[in-house]
Structures are given as structure tokens and as C-alpha cells.
Design an enzyme around this catalytic site. Structure first.
Site, short mmCIF file in Angstrom:
data_model
loop_
_atom_site.label_atom_id
_atom_site.label_comp_id
_atom_site.label_asym_id
_atom_site.label_seq_id
_atom_site.Cartn_x
_atom_site.Cartn_y
_atom_site.Cartn_z
CD1 TRP A 1 -2.33 -1.88 0.15
CD2 TRP A 1 -3.00 -1.26 2.20
NE1 TRP A 1 -3.41 -2.65 0.49
CE2 TRP A 1 -3.85 -2.30 1.73
CE3 TRP A 1 -3.24 -0.72 3.46
CZ2 TRP A 1 -4.91 -2.79 2.50
CZ3 TRP A 1 -4.29 -1.21 4.22
CH2 TRP A 1 -5.13 -2.23 3.75
CE LYS A 2 4.58 1.12 -4.26
NZ LYS A 2 5.20 1.49 -5.51
CD GLU B 1 8.05 3.27 -4.14
OE1 GLU B 1 7.41 3.06 -3.09
OE2 GLU B 1 7.59 3.00 -5.27
N GLY C 1 5.32 1.65 -10.73
CA GLY C 1 4.47 2.84 -10.77
C GLY C 1 4.50 3.57 -12.10
CG HIS D 1 9.78 -1.10 -2.25
ND1 HIS D 1 9.77 0.12 -2.89
CD2 HIS D 1 8.86 -1.86 -2.87
CE1 HIS D 1 8.84 0.08 -3.84
NE2 HIS D 1 8.28 -1.11 -3.84
CD GLU E 1 8.50 -4.61 -6.30
OE1 GLU E 1 7.30 -4.71 -6.52
OE2 GLU E 1 8.99 -3.77 -5.52
P1 PGA Z 1 3.30 -0.71 -8.65
O1 PGA Z 1 4.30 -0.88 -7.39
O2 PGA Z 1 2.49 -1.96 -8.73
O3 PGA Z 1 2.49 0.50 -8.33
O4 PGA Z 1 4.18 -0.55 -9.85
C1 PGA Z 1 4.88 -2.12 -7.09
C2 PGA Z 1 5.80 -1.97 -5.90
O5 PGA Z 1 6.46 -0.93 -5.79
O6 PGA Z 1 5.89 -2.86 -5.04
#
Ligand code: PGA
Length: 251
Positions: free
Chosen positions: A10-11, A98, A176, A96, A170
Site C-alpha cells: 500500500w506504500k 523506493e 508505478g 524496496h 521489481e
Molecule cells: P506498482 O508498485 O504496482 O504501483 O508498480 C509495485 C511496488 O512498488 O511494489
């Protein structure tokens, strides 16, 4: 049918009240299916609400999105693995993209976090992936291998724990952006990760794919036997759409 993991990241979205509403909608339409698990990674403030809402069941669990490696102390703003466990976390995302690219987390720090997560008896989901520049330079496998090596041979002798992690591949350029890796591209990297894990005696490790997975592309991606599940950001935020994805992306 092989076991599949559907992980929702969900970030920085959905506070406690929103999380409770979300689960009410999701759980109403959800029915467990054999060999399928759904993991939720809410922001830390919503962890307890989600863990309580899910209850104690094998097919659903809550996890924390990040931890600091110290168990407790004067680290303002941070959440530790034991504190997340107290709030009901059973798993933790580690490294992750991010965290790495927005917050500047290094491979070495990722390794320390992974060791702390194992120490707290949470299940780590170690995220790895290359940037577009690295992919274009043909460095994908080198980057991913370095991320695995550093995180899994890091603090606390975590190498022995290689078998106790889930890996999420990823690619940074796919997160995103609406631009997912093709099933073939993802499978190629998964196969390389699997070969690396096998060299380290981890033959049962699950490898999830993440990066712009949605209702339209999930079934095609999961038709690729190299993928043991998906880690989904944007498309996991709507409980109805997420429930549909979990239900229909069957293989
Ligand atoms: P996303 O993000 O599905 O919005 O691309 C995936 C993630 O960062 O785990």
C-alpha cells in the site's frame, strides 16, 4: 496448482480507518483458495488495524513495509522488526526500490535490516531490481546478483537464512510507471535469481514479480511458471479490484 503469493504494497496510503473499510470490502468478497496466500503491507500506522482485521489465518497476513535494524531505542521516526511484530506483522518488505532510491538505502543497510527481520522471526521479502540505465547497459543480472549477495551475506550471518526469504524482483523502471516487464523478461531474471539461490542451497525460495502489475496483465505474468506470485502497489489500493485480481489471476 503451485502455491502463489499475492502481496499488496500500500506504500504511503490508507490510514487505520481507511484500512478497516478496505478490509471490510475485501473480506466480504474474498474466499480462500488452495495454495494461494494474500499478504498486505500497510503503512506502519495501519499495521495493527490490518493484522486485527485479518485475524489469525494461514492464507492472509500483514507485514511491515520497512524496518530499522536496531530492536529499540532513540531512533526517532523508525519502526523496528520486534515492534512491528507486536503490532501483528508476520512479514517485512526489505530493500524496496523506493527505500533504496528515494531514501538512499544502501545494499549494506538492506543486509542489516534483513538480519534484524530474521532475528525477530518475521518473514523477509527481499526486493531487488535494476534501473532503466542499468538494464540498457546490459547490467541487470550483475546488479540483481550484487543486491542478493550483499543482503544475504550481510549482518548476522544471514547467508544461512537464504532459504528463509522470499525474493521480489521489481525492475525500478516498471514500478508505478504503467510499464511492466514482459512475462518472458521477468522469467529470464527469475531464472537467474533461482540459479543463484540454488547455488546457495535455497531450492524452495519463492520469487515474486512486481512493477505495474494490474488486473489486465496479472494472469499473463502468472502464466509464466517462473513467477511464484506478484507484489502489487497501485492496483492493490482498491479492495474490489484487488479482490478480483487475486480471484481471477489463476493458473
Ligand atoms: P506498482 O508498485 O504496482 O504501483 O508498480 C509495485 C511496488 O512498488 O511494489
Amino acid at each position: 496448482m503451485r502455491p502463489l503469493v499475492f502481496a499488496a504494497n500500500w506504500k504511503m496510503n490508507l490510514g487505520p480507518a481507511e484500512a478497516r473499510d478496505y478490509l471490510a470490502t475485501f473480506l466480504k468478497a474474498y474466499s480462500p483458495q488452495p495454495n494461494r496466500q494474500v499478504w498486505f503491507f500497510p503503512p506502519a500506522v495501519s499495521l495493527e488495524a490490518v493484522a486485527t482485521g485479518l485475524g489469525n489465518r494461514a492464507d492472509l497476513l500483514a507485514g511491515v513495509q520497512d524496518v530499522y535494524w536496531e530492536p529499540k531505542g532513540a531512533f526517532t521516526g523508525a519502526t523496528s522488526a520486534p515492534l512491528a511484530a507486536q503490532a501483528g506483522a508476520k512479514a517485512a518488505l526489505i530493500g524496496h526500490s523506493e527505500r533504496r532510491h528515494v531514501f538512499g538505502e544502501t545494499d549494506e543497510q538492506t543486509g542489516r535490516k534483513l538480519a534484524a527481520v530474521l532475528e525477530a522471526k518475521l518473514h523477509p521479502v527481499l526486493c531487488v531490481g535494476e534501473t532503466l540505465e542499468q538494464r540498457d547497459a546490459g547490467r541487470t543480472l550483475e546488479v540483481v546478483t550484487r543486491q542478493l549477495e550483499t543482503a544475504l551475506s550481510g549482518g548476522g550471518g544471514a547467508r544461512a537464512a537464504t532459504a528463509r526469504v522470499t525474493i521480489a524482483y521489481e525492475p525500478v523502471w516498471a514500478i508505478g510507471t504503467g510499464r511492466n516487464a514482459t512475462p518472458h523478461d521477468a522469467a529470464t531474471v527469475h531464472a537467474a535469481i533461482r540459479a543463484w539461490l540454488e547455488q546457495h542451497e535455497a531450492t524452495e525460495t519463492r520469487i515474486l514479480y512486481g512493477g505495474s502489475v494490474n488486473l489486465k496483465n496479472a494472469a499473463d505474468l502468472l502464466a509464466e511458471p517462473e513467477l511464484d506470485g506478484v507484489l502489487v502497489g497501485g492496483a492493490s489500493l482498491d479492495p474490489t479490484g484487488w479482490g478480483e485480481l487475486v480471484r481471477t489471476a489463476a493458473v
